[in-house]
Design a protein around this motif. Structure first.
Motif, PDB file in Angstrom:
ATOM      1  N   GLU A  76       0.841  -1.205   0.000  1.00  0.00           N
ATOM      2  CA  GLU A  76       0.000   0.000   0.000  1.00  0.00           C
ATOM      3  C   GLU A  76       0.870   1.247   0.000  1.00  0.00           C
ATOM      4  OE1 GLU A  76      -2.395  -0.455   3.428  1.00  0.00           O
ATOM      5  OE2 GLU A  76      -3.882  -1.693   2.420  1.00  0.00           O
ATOM      6  N   PHE A  77       1.917   1.178   0.785  1.00  0.00           N
ATOM      7  CA  PHE A  77       2.863   2.275   0.802  1.00  0.00           C
ATOM      8  C   PHE A  77       4.206   1.719   0.373  1.00  0.00           C
ATOM      9  CE2 PHE A  77      -0.039   2.509   4.428  1.00  0.00           C
ATOM     10  CZ  PHE A  77      -0.888   3.485   3.921  1.00  0.00           C
ATOM     11  N   VAL A  78       4.724   2.245  -0.702  1.00  0.00           N
ATOM     12  CA  VAL A  78       6.003   1.735  -1.189  1.00  0.00           C
ATOM     13  C   VAL A  78       7.109   2.624  -0.646  1.00  0.00           C
ATOM     14  CG1 VAL A  78       7.346   1.179  -3.216  1.00  0.00           C
ATOM     15  CG2 VAL A  78       4.876   0.917  -3.256  1.00  0.00           C
ATOM     16  N   VAL A  79       8.057   2.017   0.033  1.00  0.00           N
ATOM     17  CA  VAL A  79       9.132   2.808   0.636  1.00  0.00           C
ATOM     18  C   VAL A  79      10.474   2.356   0.076  1.00  0.00           C
ATOM     19  CG1 VAL A  79      10.200   3.537   2.781  1.00  0.00           C
ATOM     20  CG2 VAL A  79       7.777   2.969   2.746  1.00  0.00           C
ATOM     21  N   ASN A  80      11.286   3.322  -0.338  1.00  0.00           N
ATOM     22  CA  ASN A  80      12.652   3.054  -0.755  1.00  0.00           C
ATOM     23  C   ASN A  80      13.589   3.851   0.135  1.00  0.00           C
ATOM     24  OD1 ASN A  80      12.309   1.333  -3.062  1.00  0.00           O
ATOM     25  ND2 ASN A  80      11.366   3.110  -4.050  1.00  0.00           N
ATOM     26  N   GLY A  81      14.706   3.279   0.432  1.00  0.00           N
ATOM     27  CA  GLY A  81      15.634   3.963   1.322  1.00  0.00           C
ATOM     28  C   GLY A  81      16.919   4.363   0.637  1.00  0.00           C
ATOM     29  N   VAL A  82      17.538   5.444   1.120  1.00  0.00           N
ATOM     30  CA  VAL A  82      18.875   5.845   0.676  1.00  0.00           C
ATOM     31  C   VAL A  82      19.642   6.239   1.930  1.00  0.00           C
ATOM     32  CG1 VAL A  82      20.200   7.291  -0.875  1.00  0.00           C
ATOM     33  CG2 VAL A  82      17.812   6.901  -1.357  1.00  0.00           C
ATOM     34  N   LYS A  83      20.901   5.783   2.021  1.00  0.00           N
ATOM     35  CA  LYS A  83      21.719   6.143   3.179  1.00  0.00           C
ATOM     36  C   LYS A  83      22.715   7.219   2.756  1.00  0.00           C
ATOM     37  CE  LYS A  83      22.392   1.640   3.367  1.00  0.00           C
ATOM     38  NZ  LYS A  83      22.989   0.320   3.653  1.00  0.00           N
ATOM     39  N   HIS A  84      22.754   8.306   3.499  1.00  0.00           N
ATOM     40  CA  HIS A  84      23.727   9.366   3.199  1.00  0.00           C
ATOM     41  C   HIS A  84      24.706   9.479   4.369  1.00  0.00           C
ATOM     42  CE1 HIS A  84      21.254  10.776  -0.126  1.00  0.00           C
ATOM     43  NE2 HIS A  84      20.205  10.699   0.673  1.00  0.00           N
ATOM     44  N   ASP A  88      -7.753   6.827  -2.507  1.00  0.00           N
ATOM     45  CA  ASP A  88      -8.728   7.748  -1.923  1.00  0.00           C
ATOM     46  C   ASP A  88      -8.343   8.211  -0.529  1.00  0.00           C
ATOM     47  OD1 ASP A  88      -8.898   5.262  -0.977  1.00  0.00           O
ATOM     48  OD2 ASP A  88     -11.020   4.940  -1.384  1.00  0.00           O
ATOM     49  N   VAL A  89      -7.093   8.004  -0.167  1.00  0.00           N
ATOM     50  CA  VAL A  89      -6.700   8.379   1.182  1.00  0.00           C
ATOM     51  C   VAL A  89      -5.417   9.199   1.118  1.00  0.00           C
ATOM     52  CG1 VAL A  89      -5.864   7.491   3.378  1.00  0.00           C
ATOM     53  CG2 VAL A  89      -7.741   6.351   2.231  1.00  0.00           C
ATOM     54  N   ALA A  90      -5.396  10.314   1.857  1.00  0.00           N
ATOM     55  CA  ALA A  90      -4.164  11.093   1.962  1.00  0.00           C
ATOM     56  C   ALA A  90      -3.516  10.774   3.299  1.00  0.00           C
ATOM     57  CB  ALA A  90      -4.468  12.575   1.871  1.00  0.00           C
ATOM     58  N   LEU A  91      -2.204  10.880   3.366  1.00  0.00           N
ATOM     59  CA  LEU A  91      -1.499  10.611   4.613  1.00  0.00           C
ATOM     60  C   LEU A  91      -0.922  11.916   5.130  1.00  0.00           C
ATOM     61  CD1 LEU A  91       0.474   7.459   3.445  1.00  0.00           C
ATOM     62  CD2 LEU A  91      -1.783   7.555   4.476  1.00  0.00           C
ATOM     63  N   ASP A  92      -1.172  12.189   6.423  1.00  0.00           N
ATOM     64  CA  ASP A  92      -0.616  13.394   7.028  1.00  0.00           C
ATOM     65  C   ASP A  92       0.510  13.009   7.964  1.00  0.00           C
ATOM     66  OD1 ASP A  92      -2.360  14.800   5.631  1.00  0.00           O
ATOM     67  OD2 ASP A  92      -3.369  15.759   7.319  1.00  0.00           O
ATOM     68  N   ASN A  93       1.443  13.950   8.116  1.00  0.00           N
ATOM     69  CA  ASN A  93       2.535  13.744   9.070  1.00  0.00           C
ATOM     70  C   ASN A  93       3.212  12.395   8.944  1.00  0.00           C
ATOM     71  OD1 ASN A  93       2.902  16.072  10.499  1.00  0.00           O
ATOM     72  ND2 ASN A  93       0.963  15.719  11.598  1.00  0.00           N
ATOM     73  N   VAL A  94       3.651  12.087   7.762  1.00  0.00           N
ATOM     74  CA  VAL A  94       4.270  10.787   7.557  1.00  0.00           C
ATOM     75  C   VAL A  94       5.711  10.840   8.062  1.00  0.00           C
ATOM     76  CG1 VAL A  94       4.676   8.960   5.909  1.00  0.00           C
ATOM     77  CG2 VAL A  94       2.919  10.672   5.457  1.00  0.00           C
ATOM     78  N   ALA A  95       6.044   9.946   8.951  1.00  0.00           N
ATOM     79  CA  ALA A  95       7.408   9.918   9.467  1.00  0.00           C
ATOM     80  C   ALA A  95       7.847   8.476   9.589  1.00  0.00           C
ATOM     81  CB  ALA A  95       7.474  10.608  10.821  1.00  0.00           C
ATOM     82  N   PHE A 122      18.723  -0.944  11.911  1.00  0.00           N
ATOM     83  CA  PHE A 122      17.550  -0.235  12.410  1.00  0.00           C
ATOM     84  C   PHE A 122      16.283  -1.000  12.104  1.00  0.00           C
ATOM     85  CE2 PHE A 122      20.685   2.970  11.326  1.00  0.00           C
ATOM     86  CZ  PHE A 122      20.708   3.742  12.468  1.00  0.00           C
ATOM     87  N   LEU A 123      15.350  -0.955  13.085  1.00  0.00           N
ATOM     88  CA  LEU A 123      13.998  -1.445  12.799  1.00  0.00           C
ATOM     89  C   LEU A 123      13.166  -0.215  12.474  1.00  0.00           C
ATOM     90  CD1 LEU A 123      13.695  -3.929  15.750  1.00  0.00           C
ATOM     91  CD2 LEU A 123      14.133  -4.440  13.353  1.00  0.00           C
ATOM     92  N   ASN A 124      12.368  -0.307  11.429  1.00  0.00           N
ATOM     93  CA  ASN A 124      11.697   0.900  10.969  1.00  0.00           C
ATOM     94  C   ASN A 124      10.183   0.753  10.969  1.00  0.00           C
ATOM     95  OD1 ASN A 124      14.274   1.963  10.247  1.00  0.00           O
ATOM     96  ND2 ASN A 124      14.176   0.566   8.498  1.00  0.00           N
ATOM     97  N   ASN A 125       9.541   1.803  11.387  1.00  0.00           N
ATOM     98  CA  ASN A 125       8.088   1.842  11.375  1.00  0.00           C
ATOM     99  C   ASN A 125       7.617   3.124  10.721  1.00  0.00           C
ATOM    100  OD1 ASN A 125       6.382  -0.137  12.157  1.00  0.00           O
ATOM    101  ND2 ASN A 125       6.930   0.070  14.330  1.00  0.00           N
ATOM    102  N   LEU A 126       6.654   2.981   9.842  1.00  0.00           N
ATOM    103  CA  LEU A 126       6.091   4.149   9.197  1.00  0.00           C
ATOM    104  C   LEU A 126       4.925   4.616  10.058  1.00  0.00           C
ATOM    105  CD1 LEU A 126       6.682   5.473   6.440  1.00  0.00           C
ATOM    106  CD2 LEU A 126       4.837   4.119   5.496  1.00  0.00           C
ATOM    107  N   GLU A 177       0.123   2.767  11.947  1.00  0.00           N
ATOM    108  CA  GLU A 177       1.530   2.415  11.778  1.00  0.00           C
ATOM    109  C   GLU A 177       1.657   1.360  10.700  1.00  0.00           C
ATOM    110  OE1 GLU A 177       3.783   1.153  15.056  1.00  0.00           O
ATOM    111  OE2 GLU A 177       3.415   2.975  16.229  1.00  0.00           O
ATOM    112  N   TYR A 178       2.826   1.275  10.135  1.00  0.00           N
ATOM    113  CA  TYR A 178       3.028   0.310   9.069  1.00  0.00           C
ATOM    114  C   TYR A 178       4.475  -0.117   9.137  1.00  0.00           C
ATOM    115  CZ  TYR A 178       2.779  -1.581   4.313  1.00  0.00           C
ATOM    116  OH  TYR A 178       2.801  -2.402   3.223  1.00  0.00           O
TER     117      TYR A 178
END
Lengths: 932, 231
Positions: free
Chosen positions: A700-708, A726-733, A780-784, A808-809
């Protein structure tokens, strides 16, 4: 009207000239509206009208509509002969005319009551006159036609249904059962005219149409498709080869959806490889081999070699199409795993002299790929024999293939170089041809150190007698770059100076620059002095450019003795990243904030040393061999035929574009990152990783990562795409928590969330950490985390009263490993460099997962970010062990690091032994211990 | 300059990837396996002297295109961005085809990401264009049906430009019975040919009875003369 004029007006066709468009239009309008209908004349005029349209002419809409209207009047005439033509015209005109619906009732009448000759034509014209709102009305007609015993009628109905699918799949689905029956039903061809002179045989093509339609209807139902395959693969259910190939394609679709299914189909695929139809054999072989390139561990060796031997048999058929098709598949395999098709070499060799040029080109390029270290020299001598008989374009393709050979088998450089010098000297040819040879030799000079001096000497001989300025200038540049580091620089000085004496001003100026580089050779003062002497003489040249260059060079040489800037200018150690330099310069020019008072800041542009540039080039080349093989395949034949100048640029260009776009994308990320205020104080960016996925691409949410990496900071960038509609996401972190909180050396500083992510938008969230200097590894363990807000479908904005709710995702974990601190680098002689390096570390791994050797290798290369050298990035398929040689440099301080990884595959799993050496002891041990 | 152009290219690629679902013609297992059928004049671009005398746009076009029969198939009822959606692209592709096939009759080749089967017949060349991933042998089968049915409907006179133009109605029907919107309809040449209706040979005889016997005689005489001139 006398017969004479009639004949003149209507039957002038032998000369082939059509009357002009207006005449045709007028004739048609007059004749079609005549009463009674003159059938013969109408059919003639219709075919004339259609010829006009086939020539690319068209009518304005009102005229087309008038024509359409007049033509539909012809339905009143009962001649089948005329009727067939009328249907053709209706199909052609329906695209440009209005009100095509008006013909529907006449057509439907024909479908019901017309003769068997006309019914199929009527049915097929329904495709054009129906639209979303009227398609349902044809349901009953189509359904009863599908079950007709006459294959032409049944096929016509099936094709029309297929054509109508995009606008009325609901209607079509209603007679899915009848369609399924049509696959089973073997309909014999019905000869309509007893007195016909033709003797048709029944092909049962209806099976194909029915199967194609059913496949479309059930595409999303995996179980139904499986059932379909089971039902029709057994026995002799399918008689038509098109239908059988269609079944193969369904299997292809199924195994791509669920790769494990391949084992269930193994017996079936093997039997298809022995099908009595070549088309089925071919399609099955294509399926197996292309599936194997992506999922090699799932395809059994037996199945694969069966597929190859099927193709091998096809190579010796008399039919060009079969040979061509089989070669195309083999050529594709040869780019990925040439060792698998070595068995076909005898057949391939006999095809080298095939009269069909497309076939022989493929045969040679394939052969050059399957060449092993052992047979290279014999292969080269085979090519030499016929090489002089073929045309220029064809030669270029062979040269290109030879040059890939030289990269793949650097130790076999001798016969390759001999071949190249032989063809360079002893054959006539145009610029493109000579250029491709010189390019191949230049490549040998840059990537095969053992061959360097000999290859350069050959080039020196060549420029003594070369008519192409461009090539001469390139060679001179190369001599200037490489010559000073060879054992006998004076040799090159002589050759270069000869050019100054003998050639035109363009070449003279290039020669001056090349010459000046020799003046800086350390510990060879006599040579340096004589170069200066030569340059002084040249500064009297009659050409301005040559004179200027000589004078400037002398100045530089003079100043180089006192300060190193001059030396740097003469002998640049690095080049700038051109695309980013260009971009920065453009933005500098356009911003112009203070009338250019602040000078342009060069330091922000990535610099590459020569080794790094070489590493990148080599990488690109390695990838280009691997990349979309089909594309390359096209190019081969395309080039074979091409006479234009596209040739040399097209060879690598296409394959590189993809890679290039990735480069550009990463510079884009970096630019975005550096434009954010909070990151400015982190200083300059040291290294950025490639983009890697953290979710499935279907999520549903496609996430790609880049390390700098910065000197004392780490920034994780998460590119998040909202795929919901049909859904917008606010404050995505993204909340990153270290796996081992206690001992973590990183301190989270801040997170920059995405304020609002609308459907199908992509945006980046950043998480910044402070890190101590040096190498820090962490996972790191990551949570959207986000707030979902439902969207108002009209405004595409969230409802005001909708508070939204927190959610959360979980996304995949992310590892900061030693590889992130490394940049890939090139070194000519790997073993020597490895031996020189101190600080050896050894580590042993056991991999339990079922992975192929190649997958392990790929993973290692990505994890270490090193460059694989000596062509060790490919595993030989038959063996169970492999040695991978990797080389890189630390991104922090530029220290070298080299790795030798021995991989052994056994039944229990894969064992790795990594041996790493580096100037930086911690980095080397970190890298070795964090491989997998 | 360069960078911006390439950057645009990427955007385009990306929008393509995330864009619409695949249309009918591209996915595996589609029935639309033929992209175009062409009959082109071998002397494309070489204008004959008498044509150069003529003026006007239509003359111009005939000189240029060299088309004898051309049909590009697009799956109906879909909005697709086909490779051949404009006349300009089609003409360019045809020019390319002719230049690639002029010297040699190799039967099969790849061109611009299409699989092309072709055969020279006297002064014209028959082409069948399919997708690059197509099954070569099946396409060859379809091409055989296309060529074979033309041979049958043109019977003994063989495939050449003059014959095709003289029997254009039959040629149109034969091709229409072989392919429907890019779907291969039938592969047996005789079956195809048997479904092609012959042109109407008899002029409907309408005798004006008011003119009586003399009128009938006059009509018969003119018909006879016509026949004689034909011989």
């Amino acid at each position: 009207m006398s017969a004479q004029t009639y004949k003149k007006k209507y039957e002038i066709s032998p000369s082939g000239d059509l009357p002009d468009k207006m005449t045709i239009y007028q004739d048609c309008m007059n004749t079609f509206n005549e009463s009674p209908v003159n059938a013969k004349r109408c059919r003639l005029l219709i075919s004339r009208l259609l010829r006009l349209l086939a020539n690319g002419d068209t009518f304005p809409q009102n005229e087309a509509t008038a024509l359409f209207f007049s033509i539909s009047k012809l339905f009143q005439h009962q001649s089948d002969s005329l009727r067939q033509s009328v249907y053709l015209a209706i199909k052609e005109l329906s695209g440009i005319s209005e009100d095509v619906l008006m013909a529907t009732s006449s057509i439907m009448k024909d479908v019901q009551n017309g003769s068997d000759l006309i019914k199929p034509n009527a049915l097929r014209s329904l495709t054009y006159v129906l639209d979303e709102s009227t398609a349902f009305s044809a349901e009953r007609l189509l359904k009863s036609a599908v079950v007709s015993k006459n294959p032409s009628i049944s096929s016509a109905a099936l094709c029309t249904s297929y054509n109508l699918l995009p606008i009325s799949d609901v209607t079509i689905k209603r007679f899915a059962n009848e369609t399924q029956e049509a696959i089973v039903d073997l309909k014999q061809f019905v000869l309509l005219d007893e007195a016909s002179e033709f003797y048709p045989t029944s092909t049962f093509t209806t099976q194909y149409h029915a199967l194609g339609l059913i496949y479309q209807l059930k595409r999303n139902d995996k179980m139904a498709l499986l059932k379909l395959v089971n039902q029709f693969s057994s026995g002799n259910a399918l008689k038509n080869q098109f239908a059988m190939v269609q079944l193969v394609k369904i299997v292809d679709d199924l195994i791509h959806r669920d790769t494990q299914l391949i084992s269930n189909f193994e017996t079936l695929l093997t039997s298809w490889l022995d099908s009595k139809y070549e088309s089925v054999q071919l399609e099955t072989a294509k399926l197996i081999t292309s599936f194997a390139t992506h999922h090699s561990h799932l395809v059994g060796n037996r199945l694969f070699s069966n597929a190859v031997s099927t193709l091998q048999t096809m190579l010796s058929t008399p039919r060009v199409t079969s040979r061509f098709a089989a070669l195309r598949v083999l050529n594709r395999i040869s780019m990925v795993s040439p060792e698998k098709i070595v068995v076909c070499n005898p057949e391939l060799e006999s095809l080298i002299n095939d009269s069909n040029r497309n076939v022989s080109t493929y045969a040679i390029t394939t052969l050059l790929k399957t060449g092993t270290a052992k047979n290279i020299s014999s292969l080269i001598s085979t090519i030499t024999k016929f090489f002089h008989e073929v045309s220029d374009d064809f030669k270029i393709i062979i040269i290109d293939a030879v040059r890939t050979l030289s990269l793949n088998f650097p130790q076999e450089w001798k016969p390759i170089l001999d071949f190249l010098t032989d063809v360079l000297k002893n054959s006539e040819g145009g610029f493109n041809y000579k250029n491709s040879i010189v390019e191949a030799i230049i490549e040998i000079v840059s990537f095969i150190p053992q061959a360097k001096e000999l290859a350069m000497e050959q080039l020196c001989d060549f420029i003594e007698d070369c008519e192409f300025n461009e090539i001469l200038v390139r060679v001179l540049h190369l001599l200037g770059k490489e010559g000073p580091h060879t054992s006998t620089p004076s040799l090159y000085v002589r050759h270069i100076y000869n050019r100054v004496v003998l050639e035109n001003s363009i070449i003279r100026s290039a020669a001056v620059v090349a010459l000046s580089k020799f003046a800086l050779i350390k510990n060879n003062t006599p040579l340096a002095e004589s170069v200066v002497g030569l340059l002084k003489r040249i500064s009297d040249d009659e050409d301005d450019e040559v004179r200027d260059r000589a004078t400037i060079s002398l100045k530089f040489i003079d100043s180089a003795k006192k300060n190193p800037v001059g030396e740097e200018l003469l002998h640049s150690k690095y080049t700038y990243d051109l695309s980013s330099l260009e971009k920065k310069l453009t933005s500098y020019m356009s911003s112009n904030s203070d009338a250019f008072k602040t000078p342009f800041d060069v330091t922000s542009i990535p610099k590459y040393t020569e080794d790094e540039v070489k590493a990148m080039e080599l990488k690109k080349k390695q990838q280009s061999f691997n990349s979309s093989t089909e594309e390359l395949g096209t190019k081969f034949t395309d080039e074979a035929e091409e006479t234009g100048k596209r040739l040399d640029s097209a060879t690598y260009h296409g394959a590189n574009l993809d890679e290039h776009s990735k480069d550009l994308q990463s510079t884009k990320y970096i630019d975005e990152l550096l434009s954010i205020e909070q990151f400015k104080e982190f200083g300059s960016l040291i290294n950025s990783s490639k983009t890697f996925p953290l979710t499935e691409t279907e999520a549903e949410f496609v996430v790609n990562g880049v390390k700098h990496l910065f000197k004392e900071h780490v920034v994780l960038q998460f590119n998040i795409t909202n795929t919901l509609t049909d859904v917008a996401l606010d404050n995505v972190a993204v909340v990153c928590s270290s796996e081992d909180q206690e001992s973590s050396e990183l301190k989270e500083l801040f997170t920059i969330p995405v304020d609002r992510l609308l459907p199908s938008e992509e945006s980046a969230c950043y998480v910044a950490f402070k890190k101590p200097e040096g190498v820090v590894m962490e996972s790191f363990l990551n949570n959207l985390t986000f707030t979902t807000r439902e969207l108002n479908p009209d405004t595409k904005l969230p409802f005001d009263d909708d508070e939204g709710f927190q959610d959360e995702y979980e996304i995949d974990p992310l590892v900061l490993n030693a590889g992130d601190y490394i940049k890939s680098s090139f070194v000519g002689d790997f073993s020597a460099s490895f031996d020189e390096l101190p600080n050896e570390n050894v580590a042993v791994y056991n991999v339990q997962e079922s992975m192929s050797l190649q997958e392990v290798i790929d993973k290692l290369i990505v994890n270490t970010s090193c460059l694989a050298l000596e062509n060790t990035q490919y595993a030989q398929n038959e063996t169970n062990q492999h040695t991978l040689k990797l080389f890189g440099k630390s991104a922090l301080n530029g220290t070298k690091i080299a790795l030798i990884v021995k991989i052994v595959k056994s039944k229990k799993g894969i064992a790795l032994k990594a041996q790493g050496r580096g100037e930086d002891a911690t980095l080397s041990s970190d890298l070795v211990n964090g491989l997998m | 300059m360069n960078t911006t152009r390439e950057a645009k290219g990427i955007e385009k690629n990306m929008s393509k990837a995330t864009g619409k679902p695949m249309n009918g013609s591209t996915f595996l297992g589609s029935l639309y396996t033929v992209e175009a059928v062409l009959i082109l004049n071998n002397n494309l671009g070489k204008a004959s002297p008498e044509k150069e005398m003529g003026t006007g746009q239509q003359q111009q076009q005939q000189q240029d295109s060299g088309r004898v029969y051309v049909k590009y198939y697009t799956p109906p009822h879909t909005e697709s961005e086909e490779a051949f959606n404009t006349l300009k692209k089609q003409i360019a592709f045809e020019k390319n085809l002719m230049s690639k096939t002029k010297k040699q009759d190799n039967e099969i080749m790849l061109l611009d990401n299409h699989l092309v089967l072709y055969k020279k017949c006297a002064d014209v060349t028959l082409f069948l264009v399919g997708p690059i991933s197509g099954n070569e042998i099946l396409l060859n089968e379809a091409f055989g049906a296309f060529k074979g049915s033309l041979e049958l409907v043109l019977n003994s006179s063989g495939i050449d430009r003059k014959n095709i133009l003289e029997h254009y109605d039959m040629v149109l029907l034969a091709i229409d019975e072989t392919f429907d919107n890019g779907i291969v309809l039938e592969t047996d040449a005789a079956a195809i040919a048997s479904r092609v209706s012959k042109p109407i040979t008899q002029e409907p005889v309408q005798l004006d009875l008011d003119k009586g016997l003399l009128g009938a005689w006059g009509f018969a005489k003119s018909k006879l003369q016509e026949l004689q001139q034909g011989l």
